[in-house]
Design a protein around this motif. Structure first.
Motif, PDB file in Angstrom:
ATOM      1  N   PHE A  86       0.762  -1.099  -0.108  1.00  0.00           N
ATOM      2  CA  PHE A  86       0.022   0.039   0.162  1.00  0.00           C
ATOM      3  C   PHE A  86       0.897   1.335   0.088  1.00  0.00           C
ATOM      4  CE2 PHE A  86      -4.715  -0.862   1.061  1.00  0.00           C
ATOM      5  CZ  PHE A  86      -4.478  -2.012   0.483  1.00  0.00           C
ATOM      6  N   LEU A  90      -0.301   4.950  -0.587  1.00  0.00           N
ATOM      7  CA  LEU A  90      -1.584   5.059   0.376  1.00  0.00           C
ATOM      8  C   LEU A  90      -0.768   4.788   1.489  1.00  0.00           C
ATOM      9  CD1 LEU A  90      -3.894   2.599  -1.494  1.00  0.00           C
ATOM     10  CD2 LEU A  90      -3.861   4.772  -1.474  1.00  0.00           C
ATOM     11  N   TYR A  93      -5.431   3.167   5.068  1.00  0.00           N
ATOM     12  CA  TYR A  93      -6.132   2.214   4.076  1.00  0.00           C
ATOM     13  C   TYR A  93      -5.473   0.774   4.272  1.00  0.00           C
ATOM     14  CZ  TYR A  93      -7.779   6.541   1.702  1.00  0.00           C
ATOM     15  OH  TYR A  93      -8.215   7.691   1.264  1.00  0.00           O
ATOM     16  N   CYS A 134      -5.449  -3.423   4.127  1.00  0.00           N
ATOM     17  CA  CYS A 134      -5.894  -4.428   3.512  1.00  0.00           C
ATOM     18  C   CYS A 134      -6.959  -5.254   4.446  1.00  0.00           C
ATOM     19  CB  CYS A 134      -4.900  -5.536   3.110  1.00  0.00           C
ATOM     20  SG  CYS A 134      -4.408  -6.681   4.695  1.00  0.00           S
ATOM     21  N   PRO A 153     -13.283   5.684  -8.984  1.00  0.00           N
ATOM     22  CA  PRO A 153     -11.959   5.372  -8.346  1.00  0.00           C
ATOM     23  C   PRO A 153     -10.931   6.442  -9.096  1.00  0.00           C
ATOM     24  CG  PRO A 153     -12.409   3.642 -10.089  1.00  0.00           C
ATOM     25  CD  PRO A 153     -13.471   4.444  -9.915  1.00  0.00           C
ATOM     26  N   GLU A 193      -5.532   3.937  -9.700  1.00  0.00           N
ATOM     27  CA  GLU A 193      -5.799   2.898  -8.405  1.00  0.00           C
ATOM     28  C   GLU A 193      -5.912   1.625  -8.620  1.00  0.00           C
ATOM     29  OE1 GLU A 193      -9.644   2.709  -5.542  1.00  0.00           O
ATOM     30  OE2 GLU A 193      -9.026   4.676  -6.261  1.00  0.00           O
ATOM     31  N   ARG A 222     -12.033  -1.467  -4.577  1.00  0.00           N
ATOM     32  CA  ARG A 222     -11.346  -0.256  -4.615  1.00  0.00           C
ATOM     33  C   ARG A 222      -9.874  -0.644  -3.815  1.00  0.00           C
ATOM     34  NH1 ARG A 222     -13.425   5.656  -4.129  1.00  0.00           N
ATOM     35  NH2 ARG A 222     -11.135   6.004  -4.666  1.00  0.00           N
ATOM     36  N   ARG A 223      -8.846   0.393  -4.356  1.00  0.00           N
ATOM     37  CA  ARG A 223      -7.688  -0.044  -3.497  1.00  0.00           C
ATOM     38  C   ARG A 223      -7.318  -1.350  -3.079  1.00  0.00           C
ATOM     39  NH1 ARG A 223     -10.868   3.629  -0.537  1.00  0.00           N
ATOM     40  NH2 ARG A 223     -10.724   5.781  -1.327  1.00  0.00           N
ATOM     41  N   TRP A 224      -7.308  -2.178  -4.333  1.00  0.00           N
ATOM     42  CA  TRP A 224      -7.126  -3.633  -4.501  1.00  0.00           C
ATOM     43  C   TRP A 224      -7.776  -4.508  -3.234  1.00  0.00           C
ATOM     44  CZ3 TRP A 224      -1.252  -4.891  -5.842  1.00  0.00           C
ATOM     45  CH2 TRP A 224      -1.240  -6.280  -6.385  1.00  0.00           C
ATOM     46  N   ASN A 274      -8.576  -3.393  -0.276  1.00  0.00           N
ATOM     47  CA  ASN A 274      -8.934  -2.618   0.804  1.00  0.00           C
ATOM     48  C   ASN A 274     -10.333  -2.601   0.974  1.00  0.00           C
ATOM     49  OD1 ASN A 274      -9.878   0.912   1.245  1.00  0.00           O
ATOM     50  ND2 ASN A 274      -9.060  -0.263   2.798  1.00  0.00           N
TER      51      ASN A 274
END
Length: 237
Positions: free
Chosen positions: A65, A70, A75, A77, A146, A150, A163-165, A167
């Motif tokens: 992250f 990030l 944020y 996981c 997004p 991202e 979103r945010r892998w 997250n």
């Protein structure tokens, strides 16, 4: 249908190990309480020795992250978020038997596990960088876009299913009582991920067989073999 990571993701994160499970015949009336308790006990024992922030699985995601720009304490996981809540409350909310089971397995392995309703996915999912015009539906019903660049889980219709892998998952393809067919994804970055992810995938497949009499299809993905194909479903709604 398919699940895959983009070439750019494999290039940027060569330590990534991903696993996928496809299964049909899921219902909301399965009994998983005993298994949830067993996996939760494993997490409880591990947390007794130290906080989740010290786990190598979580530290690896924090580094990832940070590399994506990030703040890893803002944020987190999904596995870290679950472990933090479990450490404080010693339990997680019950949502659906499959979600409860996968959350407990995620706790035990400290690896993010996402569960998607396949009927709500258009043609497949690719973990890739966002262009910024994709549509993301929150659990509260709001629509977001997004940020460009991202990391998202995107389908062919331009929906961002996470979103945010690892997250935050979308409410659009979240498991509900009517869900019958699912794609389950686990991803890890830590040093022993190449052994831990296949083991986790095997555990999930075994639990699906036991609780739902399912016959799952599974795969471990790598840069040379990045794509998991599974039977098409009516979806994209």
């Amino acid at each position: 249908m398919y699940f895959q990571h983009s070439d750019a993701l494999w290039s940027d994160h060569p330590g990534l190990v991903a696993g996928a499970v496809f299964a049909t015949g899921i219902t909301a009336d399965a009994s998983v309480d005993a298994r949830v308790a067993e996996f939760s006990a494993l997490a409880e024992a591990r947390l007794a020795a130290g906080p989740e922030a010290e786990f190598p699985e979580i530290r690896a995601w924090r580094r990832t992250f940070s590399a994506m720009g990030l703040k890893p304490t803002q944020y987190r996981c999904a596995a870290e978020s679950l472990l933090r809540r479990f450490r404080k409350e010693h339990a997680l909310p019950r949502l659906h038997p499959l979600i409860d089971l996968c959350n407990a397995i995620s706790l035990a392995y400290a690896i993010p596990v996402a569960v998607f309703d396949v009927a709500r996915i258009d043609r497949g999912l690719e973990v890739r960088h966002a262009s910024g015009d994709e549509s993301y539906l929150t659990f509260s019903g709001e629509t977001e876009n997004p940020e460009p660049g991202e990391v998202i889980f995107a389908d062919a219709a331009g929906r961002a299913h996470a979103r945010r892998w690892t997250n935050r998952q979308s409410g659009h393809s979240a498991v509900r009582d009517t869900t019958g067919t699912v794609l389950i994804v686990a991803e890890a970055m830590h040093g022993s991920a190449s052994a831990d992810v296949p083991k986790l995938v095997s555990v999930i497949a075994g639990e699906l067989s036991a609780a739902w009499a399912a016959v799952p299809e599974t795969a471990t993905l790598s840069r040379p073999s990045p794509r998991f194909e599974f039977p098409a479903q009516t979806g994209g709604s």
